[in-house]
Design a protein around this motif. Sequence first.
Motif, short mmCIF file in Angstrom:
data_model
loop_
_atom_site.label_atom_id
_atom_site.label_comp_id
_atom_site.label_asym_id
_atom_site.label_seq_id
_atom_site.Cartn_x
_atom_site.Cartn_y
_atom_site.Cartn_z
N PHE A 18 0.87 -1.18 0.00
CA PHE A 18 0.00 0.00 0.00
C PHE A 18 0.91 1.23 0.00
O PHE A 18 1.84 1.32 0.80
CB PHE A 18 -0.90 0.01 1.22
CG PHE A 18 -1.95 -1.08 1.20
CD1 PHE A 18 -2.81 -1.21 0.12
CD2 PHE A 18 -2.08 -1.96 2.25
CE1 PHE A 18 -3.78 -2.20 0.08
CE2 PHE A 18 -3.05 -2.96 2.23
CZ PHE A 18 -3.90 -3.08 1.15
N CYS A 19 0.61 2.19 -0.88
CA CYS A 19 1.65 3.20 -1.15
C CYS A 19 1.11 4.59 -1.43
O CYS A 19 1.82 5.42 -1.96
CB CYS A 19 2.50 2.73 -2.33
SG CYS A 19 4.21 3.32 -2.32
N TYR A 20 -0.14 4.89 -1.11
CA TYR A 20 -0.64 6.23 -1.41
C TYR A 20 0.03 7.25 -0.49
O TYR A 20 0.08 7.07 0.71
CB TYR A 20 -2.17 6.29 -1.22
CG TYR A 20 -2.79 7.55 -1.78
CD1 TYR A 20 -3.32 7.57 -3.06
CD2 TYR A 20 -2.83 8.73 -1.04
CE1 TYR A 20 -3.89 8.71 -3.58
CE2 TYR A 20 -3.39 9.89 -1.55
CZ TYR A 20 -3.92 9.87 -2.82
OH TYR A 20 -4.48 11.01 -3.34
N TYR A 21 0.57 8.30 -1.06
CA TYR A 21 1.27 9.39 -0.37
C TYR A 21 2.64 8.93 0.12
O TYR A 21 3.66 9.48 -0.22
CB TYR A 21 0.43 9.95 0.77
CG TYR A 21 1.12 11.07 1.54
CD1 TYR A 21 1.31 12.30 0.94
CD2 TYR A 21 1.58 10.87 2.83
CE1 TYR A 21 1.96 13.32 1.62
CE2 TYR A 21 2.22 11.88 3.52
CZ TYR A 21 2.41 13.11 2.90
OH TYR A 21 3.04 14.10 3.58
N SER A 22 2.69 7.90 0.97
CA SER A 22 3.96 7.34 1.41
C SER A 22 3.78 5.84 1.57
O SER A 22 2.74 5.37 2.03
CB SER A 22 4.41 7.96 2.75
OG SER A 22 3.50 7.65 3.76
N CYS A 23 4.80 5.08 1.16
CA CYS A 23 4.68 3.63 1.17
C CYS A 23 4.73 3.09 2.59
O CYS A 23 5.57 3.51 3.39
CB CYS A 23 5.79 3.00 0.33
SG CYS A 23 5.68 3.39 -1.43
N ARG A 24 3.86 2.15 2.90
CA ARG A 24 3.89 1.45 4.17
C ARG A 24 4.50 0.08 3.90
O ARG A 24 3.89 -0.75 3.21
CB ARG A 24 2.48 1.33 4.74
CG ARG A 24 2.38 0.50 6.01
CD ARG A 24 3.16 1.09 7.15
NE ARG A 24 2.67 2.40 7.56
CZ ARG A 24 3.07 3.02 8.65
NH1 ARG A 24 3.97 2.45 9.43
NH2 ARG A 24 2.60 4.21 8.96
N ASP A 25 5.70 -0.14 4.41
CA ASP A 25 6.44 -1.37 4.11
C ASP A 25 5.71 -2.61 4.61
O ASP A 25 4.97 -2.57 5.61
CB ASP A 25 7.83 -1.33 4.74
CG ASP A 25 8.74 -0.31 4.04
OD1 ASP A 25 8.41 0.08 2.90
OD2 ASP A 25 9.76 0.08 4.63
N TRP A 26 5.95 -3.73 3.91
CA TRP A 26 5.47 -5.07 4.29
C TRP A 26 3.95 -5.13 4.34
O TRP A 26 3.37 -5.74 5.24
CB TRP A 26 6.08 -5.51 5.62
CG TRP A 26 7.51 -5.12 5.77
CD1 TRP A 26 8.05 -4.28 6.70
CD2 TRP A 26 8.62 -5.51 4.93
NE1 TRP A 26 9.40 -4.13 6.51
CE2 TRP A 26 9.78 -4.88 5.41
CE3 TRP A 26 8.75 -6.35 3.81
CZ2 TRP A 26 11.04 -5.05 4.84
CZ3 TRP A 26 10.00 -6.51 3.23
CH2 TRP A 26 11.12 -5.86 3.75
N THR A 27 3.30 -4.49 3.37
CA THR A 27 1.84 -4.56 3.28
C THR A 27 1.42 -5.16 1.94
O THR A 27 0.36 -4.83 1.41
CB THR A 27 1.21 -3.16 3.44
OG1 THR A 27 1.79 -2.26 2.47
CG2 THR A 27 1.43 -2.61 4.84
N ASP A 28 2.26 -6.04 1.38
CA ASP A 28 1.95 -6.64 0.08
C ASP A 28 0.68 -7.50 0.14
O ASP A 28 -0.07 -7.55 -0.83
CB ASP A 28 3.12 -7.52 -0.39
CG ASP A 28 4.41 -6.74 -0.53
OD1 ASP A 28 4.67 -6.24 -1.63
OD2 ASP A 28 5.15 -6.62 0.47
N ILE A 29 0.48 -8.20 1.26
CA ILE A 29 -0.64 -9.13 1.38
C ILE A 29 -1.50 -8.73 2.58
O ILE A 29 -1.01 -8.58 3.69
CB ILE A 29 -0.13 -10.57 1.53
CG1 ILE A 29 0.63 -10.99 0.25
CG2 ILE A 29 -1.29 -11.53 1.80
CD1 ILE A 29 1.25 -12.37 0.33
N ASP A 30 -2.79 -8.55 2.32
CA ASP A 30 -3.72 -8.08 3.35
C ASP A 30 -4.82 -9.12 3.53
O ASP A 30 -5.56 -9.43 2.60
CB ASP A 30 -4.32 -6.74 2.90
CG ASP A 30 -5.23 -6.13 3.96
OD1 ASP A 30 -5.06 -6.46 5.14
OD2 ASP A 30 -6.11 -5.32 3.59
N LEU A 31 -4.92 -9.66 4.73
CA LEU A 31 -5.99 -10.62 5.06
C LEU A 31 -7.17 -9.88 5.67
O LEU A 31 -6.98 -8.98 6.50
CB LEU A 31 -5.48 -11.68 6.03
CG LEU A 31 -4.72 -12.88 5.49
CD1 LEU A 31 -5.59 -13.72 4.56
CD2 LEU A 31 -3.43 -12.49 4.81
#
Length: 449
Positions: free
Chosen positions: A315-328
């Motif tokens: 998740f990367c809108y405005y600034s990337c939040r690391d390690w959020t590739d997979i969301d349950l």
Amino acid sequence: MFVYLLLLTVIVTVEAQRVQGQQTSDSCLCKINSSIWTFPVFRFEEVTRQVQICEDNLSEFEEKMRNTNAELPMMEATLQNISARLKAFGYLHTSGLYSALHLRQLNQELEEIHQTVNETHMQNPNNETHNLLTELNKAKNDVQKMYRDDFFNLETMKKRLRDLNNRAQNCKTMPNDFRSTCHQRTMTRISPPVVTKLNSISDSYISGAWGRDALLSSIERYWEHCLVSDHKHGNTIRMYNSLEDFMANNYYTEEEIASSYSDENAVQGSGTILYDNTVFYQCYDTAEICSFNITTQETKRVQLVGAGIDNKFPFCYYSCRDWTDIDLEADQNAVWVIYATEENRGNIVVSRLDPLSLNITHTWKTHLFKRSVTSTFMVCGVLYATRFVNTYQEEVFYAFDTATGQEINTLSLPFEKVSAGIANLNYNPVDGKLYLYNDAYLLAYDTFF
């Protein structure tokens, strides 16, 4: 000789003048017009004006040069910043994601969708499956025509294939109550925070997740999970038997999901959810989903084919939040996984998981680029996506209904937060609340339909 010299002198000036002399005794007398030696005042003034203009232009140029030299470091820093931001998208070029899809692969995907729809039609024939089979046969004929005519309009065909696949997923068998429990399928409003507190471990843990067990028949059980290893890994989850205990940080238990942060069953990323006393999360350093049953202490795994990991599609809108590739996520009827693939060009893919077998039963491909959103959550089979407004406000701006395949891009549902970064956002169907891990803060909201 004198006449010759005089004539020479006159020629050296701007103009020459011929005069006749008269000899008198031993002298030669002549009259000449001396006005030709008058100082050229007008020409001198014009030259002076031109010189002044030149000096002014030179001064202006020197000033621009000084300003440019002063701005160059800032321009260089800006370019470096742009280069750093674009680097994350380099895979779009290096992996050839925008090259034409090979016809053989396209034909294979069409065959797989055709087989799925045909099996569904054999089991439960209806107008939708009949129409889908007709469209798939037409699409297969179009592919054969592309082979024959060597005419490659593959980008349009790829979009058509994605839409057909979504419709095929909708035709698969769904639980009988999948739609009946959700008469109103689009959220209309989100309340101000009804719960706000710091996480119970440390305000330095800015990444994690929290909420309530999402199974409709579950007892009241709240949970909190913090990523404590570089905001990337974790191996325990804290459990509370009531909201009062959670708010007071009392009477909790620490459940060990894995033996260490680096164990193969450890948690990676903040996309964790609790459903039926089972923790669902991304397995350590892999594109796999793990489920850990707290009661039986059993761990299951399933491969998430093609999912981007290790900050490929965070998740990367405005600034990337690391390690959020997979969301349950979890809602009234299922556990869901939200991710992105190269095959879908980094756009969000939604898969439905059977929480017991951990098999993927359905998959939908959206047109929403995952890096363009802050977070996602599921409500009654509808995917919602949020985007950053400012440090203290977020907005739900997009929805995708898995039951209809409809995408809604006109939503505007703002809600408050206390910090800029969002690590996890999940919906709970038991109490109808949204649970937000907002940097180190834990917030909850009421939702309205």
